[in-house]
Structure formats: structure tokens, C-alpha cells
Design an enzyme around this catalytic site. Structure first.
Site, PDB file in Angstrom:
ATOM      1  N   ASP A   1      13.010   9.904   1.558  1.00  0.00           N
ATOM      2  CA  ASP A   1      12.623   9.899  -0.054  1.00  0.00           C
ATOM      3  C   ASP A   1      12.615   8.156  -0.070  1.00  0.00           C
ATOM      4  O   ASP A   1      13.158   7.125   0.687  1.00  0.00           O
ATOM      5  CB  ASP A   1      14.027   9.994  -0.583  1.00  0.00           C
ATOM      6  CG  ASP A   1      13.819  10.097  -2.178  1.00  0.00           C
ATOM      7  OD1 ASP A   1      13.307   8.940  -2.628  1.00  0.00           O
ATOM      8  OD2 ASP A   1      14.572  10.738  -2.906  1.00  0.00           O
TER       9      ASP A   1
ATOM     10  N   ASP B   1       7.122  10.838   3.953  1.00  0.00           N
ATOM     11  CA  ASP B   1       6.709  11.601   2.740  1.00  0.00           C
ATOM     12  C   ASP B   1       7.962  12.394   2.532  1.00  0.00           C
ATOM     13  O   ASP B   1       8.504  12.869   3.743  1.00  0.00           O
ATOM     14  CB  ASP B   1       5.623  12.500   3.068  1.00  0.00           C
ATOM     15  CG  ASP B   1       4.983  13.033   1.448  1.00  0.00           C
ATOM     16  OD1 ASP B   1       4.378  12.376   0.769  1.00  0.00           O
ATOM     17  OD2 ASP B   1       5.626  14.026   1.051  1.00  0.00           O
TER      18      ASP B   1
ATOM     19  N   GLY C   1      -4.407  11.230   4.796  1.00  0.00           N
ATOM     20  CA  GLY C   1      -5.678  10.606   4.728  1.00  0.00           C
ATOM     21  C   GLY C   1      -5.874   9.434   4.931  1.00  0.00           C
ATOM     22  O   GLY C   1      -6.794   8.421   5.603  1.00  0.00           O
ATOM     23  N   LYS C   2      -5.068   8.580   4.037  1.00  0.00           N
ATOM     24  CA  LYS C   2      -4.833   6.979   4.228  1.00  0.00           C
ATOM     25  C   LYS C   2      -4.275   6.525   5.618  1.00  0.00           C
ATOM     26  O   LYS C   2      -4.333   5.701   6.041  1.00  0.00           O
ATOM     27  CB  LYS C   2      -3.905   6.467   2.869  1.00  0.00           C
ATOM     28  CG  LYS C   2      -4.849   6.779   1.775  1.00  0.00           C
ATOM     29  CD  LYS C   2      -4.077   6.514   0.574  1.00  0.00           C
ATOM     30  CE  LYS C   2      -4.648   6.949  -0.826  1.00  0.00           C
ATOM     31  NZ  LYS C   2      -4.404   8.461  -1.082  1.00  0.00           N
TER      32      LYS C   2
ATOM     33  N   CYS D   1       4.871   7.842   0.954  1.00  0.00           N
ATOM     34  CA  CYS D   1       4.363   9.070   0.218  1.00  0.00           C
ATOM     35  C   CYS D   1       3.020   9.110   0.849  1.00  0.00           C
ATOM     36  O   CYS D   1       1.910   9.295   0.184  1.00  0.00           O
ATOM     37  CB  CYS D   1       3.866   8.504  -1.126  1.00  0.00           C
ATOM     38  SG  CYS D   1       5.604   7.850  -1.983  1.00  0.00           S
ATOM     39  N   ALA D   2       2.933   9.588   2.001  1.00  0.00           N
ATOM     40  CA  ALA D   2       1.590   9.728   3.046  1.00  0.00           C
ATOM     41  C   ALA D   2       0.973  10.787   2.998  1.00  0.00           C
ATOM     42  O   ALA D   2      -0.364  10.993   3.343  1.00  0.00           O
ATOM     43  CB  ALA D   2       2.105   9.148   4.439  1.00  0.00           C
ATOM     44  N   ALA D   3       1.662  11.882   2.872  1.00  0.00           N
ATOM     45  CA  ALA D   3       0.802  13.191   2.852  1.00  0.00           C
ATOM     46  C   ALA D   3      -0.104  13.346   1.746  1.00  0.00           C
ATOM     47  O   ALA D   3      -0.017  12.850   0.687  1.00  0.00           O
ATOM     48  CB  ALA D   3       2.027  14.429   2.628  1.00  0.00           C
ATOM     49  N   PRO D   4      -1.482  14.011   2.390  1.00  0.00           N
ATOM     50  CA  PRO D   4      -1.756  14.699   3.506  1.00  0.00           C
ATOM     51  C   PRO D   4      -2.001  13.962   4.675  1.00  0.00           C
ATOM     52  O   PRO D   4      -2.559  14.517   5.681  1.00  0.00           O
ATOM     53  CB  PRO D   4      -2.555  15.690   3.072  1.00  0.00           C
ATOM     54  CG  PRO D   4      -3.393  14.986   2.034  1.00  0.00           C
ATOM     55  CD  PRO D   4      -2.385  13.999   1.337  1.00  0.00           C
TER      56      PRO D   4
ATOM     57  N   CYS E   1      -3.384   7.772  -8.185  1.00  0.00           N
ATOM     58  CA  CYS E   1      -4.425   8.184  -8.713  1.00  0.00           C
ATOM     59  C   CYS E   1      -4.382   8.899 -10.273  1.00  0.00           C
ATOM     60  O   CYS E   1      -4.813   9.800 -10.588  1.00  0.00           O
ATOM     61  CB  CYS E   1      -4.961   9.648  -7.642  1.00  0.00           C
ATOM     62  SG  CYS E   1      -3.574  10.701  -7.663  1.00  0.00           S
TER      63      CYS E   1
END
Length: 429
Positions: free
Chosen positions: A303, A277, A259-260, A254-257, A375
Site C-alpha cells: 500500500d 502495487d 508498462g512504465k 502503483c506500478a501495475a500493469p 491519467c
């Protein structure tokens, strides 16, 4: 040279798309900002964010001062009047200018027959502004949150819910992440001060700098060269807890956008990183971030519930799962979340999170670390989610984040100026 466009009408249309059509402001706003001059983009953003931040108060005022509601195709006028109220209450725009530009907005949305109505309502508000503004902030309206979310916050945080709500209603600070491959944080901070910009460090996160006053990224030393990235301090906490090492195989799920993903590579430039993602559109931003910072990662669309389809039988030393969530910890950055989320979404999200956790766990090497992060500030998505996972997963144990009874670490919005964020470190035995 862009021709003059009525900003108030654009703001009204954006807010209408969010509230009436359930569109995310981060999707609606950028195309509208392309229509206006550079100097007007910030004002358009301020109007959209501000109206969504204070929506219940503005709604009360419209209902108080209009004899009947605007319906159907006239709804844009309803939101245009809100934009007028917001300017008069919360900006330094001279009232006569705010009023005139808002009235002209009716022409831009082809509702010129309502110019007189808009003018009359805004002038009536101007005459009674102090009294009406006070009346509009009585009772539950003063919290500027939907009732379902207030109820959940009161239940989860009986002592702290009011300070959470207050933090959510503030404008967010601008946090940066210094790229340690180029400079230490303190060295870059000195350059920042030479540029006439004041920044502050974070007590826990070694790369984080908070600006005293937000500024355009082009004003930051070395932004285009990849010396620094805009990222909230709490989001930076993920890599501090993940502790990536060179030579390891690391999955950012679930990497987008991105930053991590890039923060992992700043901390461990020789790591082999895969960024995945489900959203193909948002993956373009992962590529953009990697390109600006001159980094390489394997980027895939996939997925999280079906890892076999995108990673075969590959195993990872570390997995960062920044799980899809209610985003209730980042409301001050995205005030539209208050009006896009519904109470029923929470059960659906917790189900999705647990499915992803169960699906990806077999792809972690024995002795490996999975960092679960959201978050969100809702226990159902966070500590309670991890309690359930540990109960059903024999080879999982909690790392140094919380206790078995209350696993994980929960940052609340506004604590040390960061966003609301949850982290739980899970070790495969």
C-alpha cells in the site's frame, strides 16, 4: 473448435455487469472473449465498447420504443435491445443479420419468450431509424457523458470542454513504444513499413509510434522478442520527465500493469527498479511484461500509504507515482469509466492521492525527483493537488513542469493523438 455462441447475448451481459453491478469492463470482458473464436473477439469488444460509448443515446431509444421498462431478471433483455440498436446505427453488419442474431440472443440468455418483443422493437426502429437517431441526440444526450462529469469539465475547461468530450467519444488510436535497447524508433519504423503497416512518430516522446490503423500485436515486427510494447504516447511522457539513470535506485509506485516499469528499464537498464502495487491480481501483469521483455525488477505488493511495511528504510533517487485517479483522461480507451465513476469519488481519490504523496515523500533522497502522474484531467486531482502538497511540504519544490501558481503539465485527450495525462516533477531540496 469452439461451438457457436451468440455474441450479442455476451455483449448484453457484459454491459449489464458494468452498468448495473459496477464491474469494470476490463474484468468482465476477457473471460467472455475466451468463449468465442479468435475472429469473433474483436466484434465482441466492439459491441461492448460501442454500447458503453453511446449509452445515453441507446437508453433514450429503448425508453422511446418500449411501452414499459424491463426490470429485475429481464434487464439483460434491455441491454440486448441496446446491442441491436448499436449494430444498426454504428456497424457495417447488414441490418437483417444484426436483427436476427440479436433476436436469437434471447434464447442464449434463456428469455426466448421475449423474442417477439425484441424483434418488434428493432423492426420499429429500423423503419424510423434516421428520425429516431436524430431525436435521440438532442439536448445534453448528444455529449454521451454523465451530467456530473460534463459540469466538472465545463468548470475546469470553459473553452475546451466540448473538444474534450468529442475526443472522449472517439475510438482510441493504437500507440506503441519502441524498445530502444533493441532498435532506434526510426529503424523499427522502417521494419514496420516493410511489413506493410504505416506508423507515425510523436513530436515530444522519442520512443512513440502511432499506427495508422490498429492491428493485432502478432503482426508487429519483434513483438514476442520484446522489440515493442503497446502503450499510449501520454503514458510514455512519464519516463521522458522522470529521466531515469543507470545505477540509480528507482521506485515505480502503483506500478501495475508494468508498462512504465519496463519503460524505465529500457531507458536505464542498469537502474535498480522496485515496482509496487496494492493489487496482487494486477501484479501478475507486471511479471508478464518483465518476462516478455527479458527484464528484472523487484516486484512487491504494498500500500502506497504504508511504505515502511514494504521498503523498510530504503531511500530512492527517483520515484514515479502514477497515482490512483478518476481516469477521466482515458475515457476513449475505457468508456465504462463514464458509468462507473461518481461525482463523490473525486474527493475520495484526492484524499487518497495526498495520503500517498505524504507517505512516500520521506523515502526520496535529498536532491531526488518524484514525478507525480495521473491519467485524469480534473484539476482537483492534478494542479490543485500539487499546490496543496507544495504548501505543506517545506523541502519540496516544483521541477520544470508548470509554474507555482499552476503547477504541472496537463495533456488533454486527443492533443497530438494522446490520452489525457498530468505530470508534476517535484524535487527534494
Amino acid at each position: 473448435m469452439k461451438k457457436s455462441i451468440n455474441l450479442r447475448s455476451l455483449a448484453a451481459q457484459a454491459v449489464e455487469q458494468v452498468v448495473e453491478k459496477g464491474q469494470s469492463l476490463s474484468n468482465v470482458l476477457p473471460p467472455l472473449q475466451q468463449k468465442v473464436s479468435d475472429k469473433d473477439r474483436a466484434l465482441l469488444q466492439e459491441l461492448c465498447f460501442g454500447v458503453l460509448r453511446t449509452l445515453p443515446q441507446l437508453e433514450w431509444l429503448v425508453n422511446k420504443l418500449m411501452s414499459r421498462p424491463m426490470t429485475g431478471k429481464q434487464r439483460t433483455v434491455h441491454y440486448l435491445i441496446m446491442v441491436g440498436f448499436y449494430q444498426m446505427l454504428y456497424t457495417r453488419i447488414p441490418p437483417h443479420a444484426a436483427l436476427a442474431e440479436t433476436v436469437e440472443g434471447a434464447v442464449a440468455i434463456k428469455r426466448q419468450q421475449f423474442k417477439g418483443v425484441i424483434n418488434g422493437v428493432l423492426r420499429q426502429f429500423q423503419r424510423q431509424q434516421d428520425t429516431l437517431a436524430d431525436d435521440a441526440m438532442k439536448g445534453e444526450i448528444r455529449f454521451l457523458h454523465p451530467a456530473w462529469l460534463l459540469n466538472r469539465l465545463r468548470t475546469a475547461y470553459p473553452q475546451q470542454w466540448e473538444s474534450i468530450v468529442e475526443a472522449n467519444n472517439q475510438r482510441p488510436p493504437m500507440w506503441l513504444r519502441v524498445n530502444r535497447q533493441h532498435h532506434s524508433r526510426d529503424a523499427w519504423l522502417s521494419m514496420l513499413e516493410e511489413a506493410g503497416i504505416t506508423g507515425y512518430t510523436h513530436p515530444d516522446y522519442p520512443d512513440a509510434v502511432r499506427l495508422e490503423t490498429p492491428c493485432p500485436v502478432q503482426a508487429l515486427p519483434g513483438f514476442d522478442e520484446g522489440w515493442v510494447t503497446v502503450q499510449d504516447a501520454s503514458a510514455q511522457g512519464c519516463v521522458s520527465l522522470l529521466e531515469p539513470q543507470n545505477g540509480e535506485s528507482i521506485l515505480d509506485l502503483c506500478a501495475a500493469p508494468g508498462g512504465k516499469t519496463t519503460h524505465i528499464l529500457e531507458a536505464a537498464p542498469q537502474a535498480n527498479v522496485m515496482a509496487v502495487d496494492v493489487d496482487a491480481g494486477r501484479l501478475s501483469r507486471v511479471y508478464d511484461n518483465l518476462k516478455r521483455l527479458g527484464m528484472r525488477a523487484e516486484v512487491k505488493q504494498g500500500d502506497g500509504r504504508e511504505p515502511g511495511s514494504w521498503c523498510g528504510d530504503k531511500l530512492f533517487d527517483r520515484i514515479l507515482l502514477d497515482a490512483p485517479c478518476s481516469a477521466t483522461g482515458v475515457i476513449r480507451r475505457h468508456p465504462d469509466i463514464k458509468w462507473l465513476r461518481r461525482d463523490r469519488d473525486i474527493a475520495e481519490l484526492t484524499q487518497l492521492q495526498s495520503e500517498i504523496l505524504d507517505a512516500i515523500w520521506p523515502y526520496l533522497k535529498p536532491g531526488g525527483t518524484l514525478l507525480y502522474a495521473t491519467c485524469s484531467i480534473l484539476p482537483e486531482e492534478n494542479s490543485e493537488q500539487i499546490v496543496r502538497f507544495l504548501a505543506r511540504t517545506a523541502d519540496a519544490k516544483l521541477g520544470d513542469t508548470g509554474t507555482p501558481a499552476r503547477p504541472g503539465l496537463q495533456n488533454l485527450p486527443g492533443e497530438t493523438e494522446g490520452d489525457g495525462f498530468f505530470y508534476a516533477k517535484l524535487i527534494k531540496q
